[in-house]
Design a protein around this motif. Structure first.
Motif, PDB file in Angstrom:
ATOM      1  N   ARG A  16       2.142   5.280 -16.297  1.00  0.00           N
ATOM      2  CA  ARG A  16       1.905   3.842 -16.376  1.00  0.00           C
ATOM      3  C   ARG A  16       3.117   3.121 -16.968  1.00  0.00           C
ATOM      4  N   GLN A  17       3.719   3.707 -18.014  1.00  0.00           N
ATOM      5  CA  GLN A  17       4.906   3.105 -18.614  1.00  0.00           C
ATOM      6  C   GLN A  17       6.060   3.085 -17.613  1.00  0.00           C
ATOM      7  N   LEU A  18       6.201   4.174 -16.861  1.00  0.00           N
ATOM      8  CA  LEU A  18       7.247   4.240 -15.846  1.00  0.00           C
ATOM      9  C   LEU A  18       7.041   3.159 -14.796  1.00  0.00           C
ATOM     10  N   LEU A  19       5.799   2.979 -14.357  1.00  0.00           N
ATOM     11  CA  LEU A  19       5.508   1.956 -13.367  1.00  0.00           C
ATOM     12  C   LEU A  19       5.820   0.564 -13.900  1.00  0.00           C
ATOM     13  N   GLU A  20       5.488   0.332 -15.164  1.00  0.00           N
ATOM     14  CA  GLU A  20       5.770  -0.977 -15.753  1.00  0.00           C
ATOM     15  C   GLU A  20       7.266  -1.248 -15.779  1.00  0.00           C
ATOM     16  N   GLU A  21       8.054  -0.207 -16.067  1.00  0.00           N
ATOM     17  CA  GLU A  21       9.500  -0.385 -16.130  1.00  0.00           C
ATOM     18  C   GLU A  21      10.100  -0.612 -14.743  1.00  0.00           C
ATOM     19  N   ILE A 103       8.055   5.385  -3.055  1.00  0.00           N
ATOM     20  CA  ILE A 103       8.037   6.665  -3.773  1.00  0.00           C
ATOM     21  C   ILE A 103       9.169   7.560  -3.292  1.00  0.00           C
ATOM     22  N   GLU A 104       9.396   7.580  -1.984  1.00  0.00           N
ATOM     23  CA  GLU A 104      10.457   8.416  -1.418  1.00  0.00           C
ATOM     24  C   GLU A 104      11.838   7.993  -1.915  1.00  0.00           C
ATOM     25  N   GLN A 105      12.001   6.740  -2.228  1.00  0.00           N
ATOM     26  CA  GLN A 105      13.303   6.230  -2.648  1.00  0.00           C
ATOM     27  C   GLN A 105      13.525   6.332  -4.153  1.00  0.00           C
ATOM     28  N   SER A 106      12.532   6.785  -4.898  1.00  0.00           N
ATOM     29  CA  SER A 106      12.652   6.884  -6.355  1.00  0.00           C
ATOM     30  C   SER A 106      12.303   8.294  -6.813  1.00  0.00           C
ATOM     31  N   PRO A 107      13.304   9.154  -7.036  1.00  0.00           N
ATOM     32  CA  PRO A 107      13.024  10.516  -7.513  1.00  0.00           C
ATOM     33  C   PRO A 107      12.232  10.529  -8.821  1.00  0.00           C
ATOM     34  N   MET A 108      12.504   9.571  -9.713  1.00  0.00           N
ATOM     35  CA  MET A 108      11.799   9.521 -10.993  1.00  0.00           C
ATOM     36  C   MET A 108      10.316   9.231 -10.780  1.00  0.00           C
ATOM     37  N   LEU A 109      10.028   8.298  -9.888  1.00  0.00           N
ATOM     38  CA  LEU A 109       8.642   7.961  -9.594  1.00  0.00           C
ATOM     39  C   LEU A 109       7.944   9.116  -8.882  1.00  0.00           C
ATOM     40  N   ALA A 110       8.639   9.736  -7.929  1.00  0.00           N
ATOM     41  CA  ALA A 110       8.057  10.869  -7.203  1.00  0.00           C
ATOM     42  C   ALA A 110       7.724  12.010  -8.162  1.00  0.00           C
ATOM     43  N   HIS A 111       8.598  12.258  -9.142  1.00  0.00           N
ATOM     44  CA  HIS A 111       8.347  13.332 -10.110  1.00  0.00           C
ATOM     45  C   HIS A 111       7.130  13.005 -10.968  1.00  0.00           C
ATOM     46  N   GLY A 112       7.034  11.744 -11.420  1.00  0.00           N
ATOM     47  CA  GLY A 112       5.887  11.353 -12.237  1.00  0.00           C
ATOM     48  C   GLY A 112       4.581  11.500 -11.486  1.00  0.00           C
ATOM     49  N   ILE A 113       4.560  11.108 -10.225  1.00  0.00           N
ATOM     50  CA  ILE A 113       3.352  11.221  -9.419  1.00  0.00           C
ATOM     51  C   ILE A 113       3.015  12.682  -9.163  1.00  0.00           C
ATOM     52  N   HIS A 116       1.142  14.237 -12.093  1.00  0.00           N
ATOM     53  CA  HIS A 116      -0.255  13.824 -12.196  1.00  0.00           C
ATOM     54  C   HIS A 116      -1.074  14.310 -11.012  1.00  0.00           C
ATOM     55  N   LEU A 117      -0.434  14.624  -9.911  1.00  0.00           N
ATOM     56  CA  LEU A 117      -1.137  15.281  -8.808  1.00  0.00           C
ATOM     57  C   LEU A 117      -1.590  16.676  -9.229  1.00  0.00           C
ATOM     58  N   ALA A 118      -0.795  17.316 -10.070  1.00  0.00           N
ATOM     59  CA  ALA A 118      -1.188  18.634 -10.583  1.00  0.00           C
ATOM     60  C   ALA A 118      -2.471  18.518 -11.392  1.00  0.00           C
ATOM     61  N   ARG A 119      -2.621  17.444 -12.163  1.00  0.00           N
ATOM     62  CA  ARG A 119      -3.871  17.214 -12.898  1.00  0.00           C
ATOM     63  C   ARG A 119      -5.037  17.047 -11.937  1.00  0.00           C
ATOM     64  N   ARG A 120      -4.807  16.310 -10.851  1.00  0.00           N
ATOM     65  CA  ARG A 120      -5.856  16.115  -9.866  1.00  0.00           C
ATOM     66  C   ARG A 120      -6.273  17.441  -9.238  1.00  0.00           C
ATOM     67  N   LEU A 121      -5.319  18.342  -9.004  1.00  0.00           N
ATOM     68  CA  LEU A 121      -5.643  19.645  -8.423  1.00  0.00           C
ATOM     69  C   LEU A 121      -6.534  20.437  -9.374  1.00  0.00           C
ATOM     70  N   GLN A 122      -6.175  20.447 -10.655  1.00  0.00           N
ATOM     71  CA  GLN A 122      -7.008  21.133 -11.640  1.00  0.00           C
ATOM     72  C   GLN A 122      -8.409  20.533 -11.675  1.00  0.00           C
ATOM     73  N   GLN A 123      -8.456  19.208 -11.612  1.00  0.00           N
ATOM     74  CA  GLN A 123      -9.749  18.542 -11.674  1.00  0.00           C
ATOM     75  C   GLN A 123     -10.592  18.841 -10.436  1.00  0.00           C
ATOM     76  N   THR A 124      -9.943  18.915  -9.264  1.00  0.00           N
ATOM     77  CA  THR A 124     -10.666  19.225  -8.035  1.00  0.00           C
ATOM     78  C   THR A 124     -11.363  20.569  -8.143  1.00  0.00           C
ATOM     79  N   GLU A 125     -10.691  21.537  -8.743  1.00  0.00           N
ATOM     80  CA  GLU A 125     -11.312  22.851  -8.935  1.00  0.00           C
ATOM     81  C   GLU A 125     -12.522  22.739  -9.847  1.00  0.00           C
ATOM     82  N   ALA A 126     -12.421  21.895 -10.867  1.00  0.00           N
ATOM     83  CA  ALA A 126     -13.549  21.714 -11.777  1.00  0.00           C
ATOM     84  C   ALA A 126     -14.719  21.049 -11.067  1.00  0.00           C
ATOM     85  N   VAL A 127     -14.436  20.084 -10.183  1.00  0.00           N
ATOM     86  CA  VAL A 127     -15.496  19.421  -9.429  1.00  0.00           C
ATOM     87  C   VAL A 127     -16.167  20.409  -8.486  1.00  0.00           C
TER      88      VAL A 127
END
Length: 210
Positions: A16-21, A103-113, A116-127
């Motif tokens: 969120r901080q990255l997006l704000e910046e 996203i494709e044009q911003s390596p920093m943004l792509a890395h941040g996303i 957090h996609l990794a968190r979503r993967l973990q959560q999907t397994e929990a669901v």
């Protein structure tokens, strides 16, 4: 019983901080609780506040929970092959829309996303583990543990869920009725498995497990 150890919080970059910046001055898109969220094929949405329920609809008309997008988590049509793929504001939410080309044009943004996609993967397994429970009580316990990991705030009396969900919202998430959820929450409260604070938020004691 299954424990949600895979969802233990780990240090994550503040997306969120990255997006704000990166996008200072861009307006967030608000949705009220219960509203359907419009998704486009060339956009990724990032939750800045609140919780979004992700799901699909079977031919029978029954809905199925696919996941919960919590603060900093991305979601959108490009991230799923499920159709229909639906998103609904489980609470009041604020979203930021990002086009894939941004996203494709911003390596920093792509890395941040990606992190957090990794968190979503973990959560999907929990669901997936949650929907495998036949007993509604176990599904409810598992959902609350999932919310504890995602939106829990430590307090002196335990972990407080920072979002206040109605009994109907909890029922929708686990495929049961509001009456059943009300009964089970009262039962879990009597057992000491959870408590309700003065602002009607659920608090899970530190010893609580699924």
């Amino acid at each position: 019983m299954l424990h949600s150890q895979s969802l233990e919080a780990t240090p994550q970059p503040d997306l969120r901080q990255l997006l704000e910046e990166l996008y200072r001055g861009r307006n967030l898109q608000p949705y009220r609780s219960g509203q359907s969220i419009r998704m486009l094929s060339d956009e990724i949405l990032v939750v800045c506040r609140g919780v979004v329920q992700l799901g699909t609809l079977y031919d029978s008309g029954d809905e199925s929970l696919l996941g919960l997008a919590c603060p900093s988590m991305p979601f959108g049509l490009p991230l799923s092959s499920i159709r229909p793929y639906q998103a609904m504001a489980l609470t009041d939410v604020d979203l930021m829309r990002l086009r894939l080309v941004e996203i494709e044009q911003s390596p920093m943004l792509a890395h941040g996303i990606f992190r957090h996609l990794a968190r979503r993967l973990q959560q999907t397994e929990a669901v997936l583990a949650m929907v495998g429970y036949r007993r509604v009580e176990e599904r409810l316990r598992h959902l609350l543990m999932l919310l504890k990991q995602e939106v829990g705030q430590p307090t002196a009396s335990g972990t407080r869920l920072s979002v206040r969900l109605t009994h109907q919202q909890l029922a929708n998430a686990i495929g049961t009725t509001r009456v059943t959820v009300t009964r089970l929450l009262s039962q879990l409260q009597e057992e000491g498995w959870l408590s309700i604070d003065s602002s009607r938020h659920i608090v899970l004691p530190s010893h609580t497990h699924s």
